[in-house]
Design an enzyme around this catalytic site. Structure first.
Site, PDB file in Angstrom:
ATOM      1  N   ALA A   8       0.984  -6.161  13.245  1.00  0.00           N
ATOM      2  CA  ALA A   8       1.637  -7.367  13.751  1.00  0.00           C
ATOM      3  C   ALA A   8       1.377  -8.547  12.818  1.00  0.00           C
ATOM      4  CB  ALA A   8       1.133  -7.682  15.157  1.00  0.00           C
ATOM      5  N   CYS A  36       4.286  -2.213   8.402  1.00  0.00           N
ATOM      6  CA  CYS A  36       4.083  -1.138   9.350  1.00  0.00           C
ATOM      7  C   CYS A  36       4.231   0.213   8.657  1.00  0.00           C
ATOM      8  CB  CYS A  36       5.092  -1.245  10.487  1.00  0.00           C
ATOM      9  SG  CYS A  36       5.134  -2.871  11.269  1.00  0.00           S
TER      10      CYS A  36
END
Length: 613
Positions: free
Chosen positions: A52, A2
Site C-alpha cells: 500500500a 505490488c
C-alpha cells in the site's frame, strides 16, 4: 507497488482451480505484504499481493468495474505519476470514482480508451486486465521496463506473473532451463522478450500482450525513436532541469514514508538535493541512506573502476542538503550469510552472479524498509546521460560488440576458466554475443545528415538504454521488492529519456566529461566535491575477510563431490580457488567463488531441469 499473477484457461472454469491461484499469489507475498486478493471469472483468474502506497484503505485489488453487465478487473503493480490529471480528465468524461488510488484511474482509463490507456500513463507499471466483455486478457508494461512482467503460454491460454516464481508455482509450467537461459547467466547480454526459463516470455517494455481464445498477440505502443533535437546547449540544460524538478515532484507523492538512496555520485546527489528542496517547501526533511562496509576506508585501494570511497561524498551531500542521513554498514559475515544469499537468488529466480554487490544491495534495502516504504534511486542516469567510461573508449565506440563487454573481463573477471569445457563449447558465447549485437544495432534509426561519429554515439546510447539498463532495472526491482520496498527511478521518466537520447553527443558531453548535461543542470544544488567527482560504480567490499569467508563456504561444497554444481564447474579449478594463497589470488578469485556458490544454492533451491545438449 505490488505483485500480480494470474491464469487464463479457455477450456476450464478456473473456480475449480482457486487453490492453485492462491499458491501462485502466495509467491508474491514479499512484493505485497499488506493485503491479498483474487478474482475469478470463468476462464480468467487474477491474483494480487498489495504494497500500500497511495490511498491505503481504498486501493484494494483485484479492482473491478461493471460495464454493460460484464466485469472488467485489474491487478496492477507500480505507480502512475500523472494519475491526478488523468482522474480529472476521466471525471470530465462522466466517470465516477469510489477511491483515491491510481489503480482505479488506470482501470477506468482502460474502460474509456482500451489498451491505449498505456500511451497516456507517465510512470512505472505492469498490469493485467481481464475484460469480461470480450473474455480477453491484456498484459501491459511500462515504456522502460521498470516493472517486470512474465507470461507462459499454455495449450488453452496463459499463465502470468510479476516474477517467474509465480508462474513456476502452477503445475502446468516446467522448471526447465536450456542453452538460451544459461547464456544469459554467463555473459552480460539479455535477449529482449526472453525469460531465462524455457517456455516463458517477458512482456517487453512499451508493449501490450493480448490473450484470447485464438492465441497471443503482441502490440508495441512505445519504442525509443530517433528525431531531431532543435535545442541549443543552454536550452537543453534548462529543459533537463525543468524536467527533473517536475519528475522529482511527481515521484515524491506517497501516503507512506519516503527516502532517497545516496551514493555520493552525481546521479543520486542530484535527486537528493532536488527532493530536499521540494520537501523543504512543506517544512519536511528527506531521509537519505547509503551503504558502507566495515573497514572500507582502511582497506580501500583505488582501481580503474573506483578512484575513491563513497562515504566522504555521501556525507558532504547529506550536510549540504540537510537530510536525515543514515549509513548502513555491513560486515563480511552479513555479506556471506547463506540465508541472505538464498533470498537474493530467490528474488532473481536465478543465480545472476553479481556477488556481494547483490547481497549488500538486498541488505541495504532490508534495513531501509524498517524506516521507509518508498525510495528514489539514481539508477539509469549513466545510461541516459552517458556516464560510463565506455562512452569515451575508442574500442567501445567503434562497435562490433556491446560497449560494456569491451573491457568487461578486465574489470570484473571471466567465468570461462571456471566452467567445464563441454559447457563452454555448447554455450558458444562469442556467436551468441555477435548475433545479439547485430540484432540490437539493426534497430537504431539514423537521422538524415547525421555524422558517422554522432551515429556511432547514438548507437552506443541506444544499446545501453534498450539492453544494459534493463538488466540493472530488473536487479533493482527484484531486490527491493524482496523486502517490500518500492524503489522509484526518476531518470527513467520516458520524457527525459527521449529528450536526452536525441540530444547530439556534442551536447551531452560538451565539456569532454561524462554526463555534462546533468552536471550543469544540477550544478547549483550540489557540493563542489560532487560536481567534480568522476563516475564511480556501486561499491564492492574490499574487506579481505569477505574472500576468506567465501572460501570457507565453497570448501564445504568440495566436501560433496556429487553436488550438481560440479556438472557446471571444474572441481579442480574450484579446489585451486579455495586453497591457493599466492599473492593477489584471493581477491582475483572472488568472482569465481561467488559464481560457484550461487550456482550451487540455486540448484539446491529450484532443482531445475538443465540441458545444454
Amino acid at each position: 507497488m505490488c505483485g500480480i499473477t494470474g491464469w487464463v484457461s479457455y477450456e476450464r472454469d478456473l473456480r475449480a482451480e482457486a487453490h492453485v491461484l492462491d499458491e501462485m499469489t502466495a509467491t508474491m507475498a514479499c512484493r505485497g505484504p499488506d493485503d491479498v486478493g483474487t478474482f475469478i471469472d470463468g476462464p480468467g483468474a487474477l491474483g494480487h499481493r498489495r504494497l500500500a502506497i497511495i490511498d491505503l484503505p481504498g486501493g484494494r485489488q483485484p479492482m473491478t468495474v461493471e460495464v454493460g453487465g460484464h466485469k472488467v478487473a485489474i491487478v496492477y503493480s507500480g505507480e502512475a505519476y500523472n494519475f491526478t490529471e488523468l482522474r480529472a480528465e476521466l471525471a470530465s468524461r462522466g466517470h465516477r470514482f469510489t477511491t483515491e488510488s491510481d489503480t482505479e484511474v488506470v482501470l477506468r482509463g482502460y474502460v474509456e480508451w482500451g489498451a491505449a490507456v498505456a500511451e497516456r500513463l507517465n510512470g512505472m507499471y505492469a498490469f493485467a486486465i481481464w475484460d469480461g466483455r470480450d473474455r480477453k486478457l491484456r498484459l501491459i508494461r511500462d515504456r522502460m521496463g521498470i516493472k517486470p512482467l512474465y507470461y507462459y503460454p499454455t495449450p488453452d491460454g496463459v499463465l502470468f506473473g510479476s516474477e517467474p516464481k509465480a508462474i513456476l508455482a502452477n503445475p502446468l509450467s516446467r522448471r526447465a532451463v536450456g542453452l538460451d537461459g544459461l547464456r544469459e547467466l554467463f555473459v552480460m547480454v539479455k535477449t529482449p522478450g526472453h525469460a531465462f526459463w524455457d517456455g516463458m516470455h517477458e512482456v517487453q517494455p512499451g508493449t501490450v500482450v493480448t490473450v484470447g481464445p485464438e492465441g497471443v498477440r503482441t502490440d508495441v505502443y512505445w519504442t525509443l525513436s530517433t528525431h531531431e533535437h532543435p535545442d541549443s546547449r543552454e536550452t537543453s540544460i534548462a529543459h533537463v532541469r525543468e524536467l527533473l524538478e517536475d519528475i522529482v515532484r511527481r515521484q515524491l507523492v506517497a501516503d507512506v514514508p519516503r527516502c532517497v538512496l545516496l551514493s555520493g555520485g552525481l546521479d543520486s546527489s542530484t535527486l537528493t538535493a532536488l527532493s530536499a528542496r521540494e520537501l523543504a517547501q512543506t517544512g519536511e526533511k528527506i531521509r537519505s541512506f547509503a551503504v558502507d562496509f566495515v573497514g572500507q576506508a582502511k582497506n580501500f585501494v583505488p582501481d580503474p573502476m573506483r578512484a575513491d570511497p563513497d562515504t566522504p561524498f555521501v556525507h558532504a551531500v547529506a550536510e549540504h542538503s540537510n537530510t536525515v542521513h543514515q549509513d548502513i554498514v555491513l560486515d563480511a559475515e552479513a555479506l556471506t550469510d547463506l540465508d541472505a544469499r538464498r533470498t537474493v537468488i530467490r528474488a532473481h529466480d536465478k543465480p545472476v552472479g553479481f556477488g556481494d554487490m547483490d547481497t549488500s544491495l538486498y541488505l541495504l534495502f532490508k534495513e531501509i524498509r524498517s524506516h521507509s516504504t518508498v525510495a528514489l534511486s539514481g539508477e539509469s542516469a549513466d545510461e541516459v546521460f552517458g556516464g560510463y567510461q565506455d562512452f569515451f573508449n575508442e574500442d567501445a565506440r567503434r562497435g562490433g560488440n556491446f560497449p560494456w563487454l569491451v573491457r568487461y573481463a578486465e574489470n570484473f573477471g571471466d567465468d570461462m576458466g571456471l566452467l567445464r569445457p563441454e559447457l563452454n563449447q555448447a554455450l558458444d558465447l562469442q556467436n551468441y554475443i555477435e548475433s545479439s549485437y547485430n540484432t540490437a544495432v539493426a534497430a537504431v534509426e539514423r537521422l538524415p545528415g547525421e555524422s558517422d561519429f554522432e551515429f556511432r554515439m547514438r548507437r552506443v546510447c541506444y544499446l545501453y538504454l534498450t539492453r544494459f539498463v534493463r538488466i540493472l532495472l530488473d536487479r533493482k526491482d527484484r531486490l527491493s521488492m524482496a523486502v517490500g520496498l518500492e524503489v522509484r527511478v526518476p531518470f527513467c521518466d520516458h520524457r527525459l529519456v527521449d529528450y536526452v537520447y536525441n540530444a547530439p553527443w556534442a551536447v551531452k558531453s560538451f565539456d569532454g566529461r561524462e554526463k555534462s548535461l546533468l552536471r550543469e543542470a544540477a550544478g547549483d544544488v550540489l557540493p563542489r566535491s560532487v560536481y567534480d567527482r568522476v563516475k564511480s560504480p556501486y561499491p564492492s567490499t574490499q574487506d579481505p575477510r569477505y574472500v576468506v569467508a567465501l572460501r570457507a563456504r565453497v570448501a564445504d561444497l568440495l566436501a560433496e563431490p556429487g553436488h550438481p554444481v560440479f556438472d557446471f564447474v571444474e572441481p579442480d579449478t574450484v579446489r585451486r580457488l579455495v586453497t591457493d594463497d599466492s599473492p593477489g589470488i584471493m581477491q582475483a578469485s572472488r568472482r569465481e567463488l561467488e559464481r560457484t556458490l550461487d550456482l550451487a544454492l540455486w540448484l539446491e533451491m529450484y532443482k531445475p531441469e538443465v540441458s545444454w545438449a
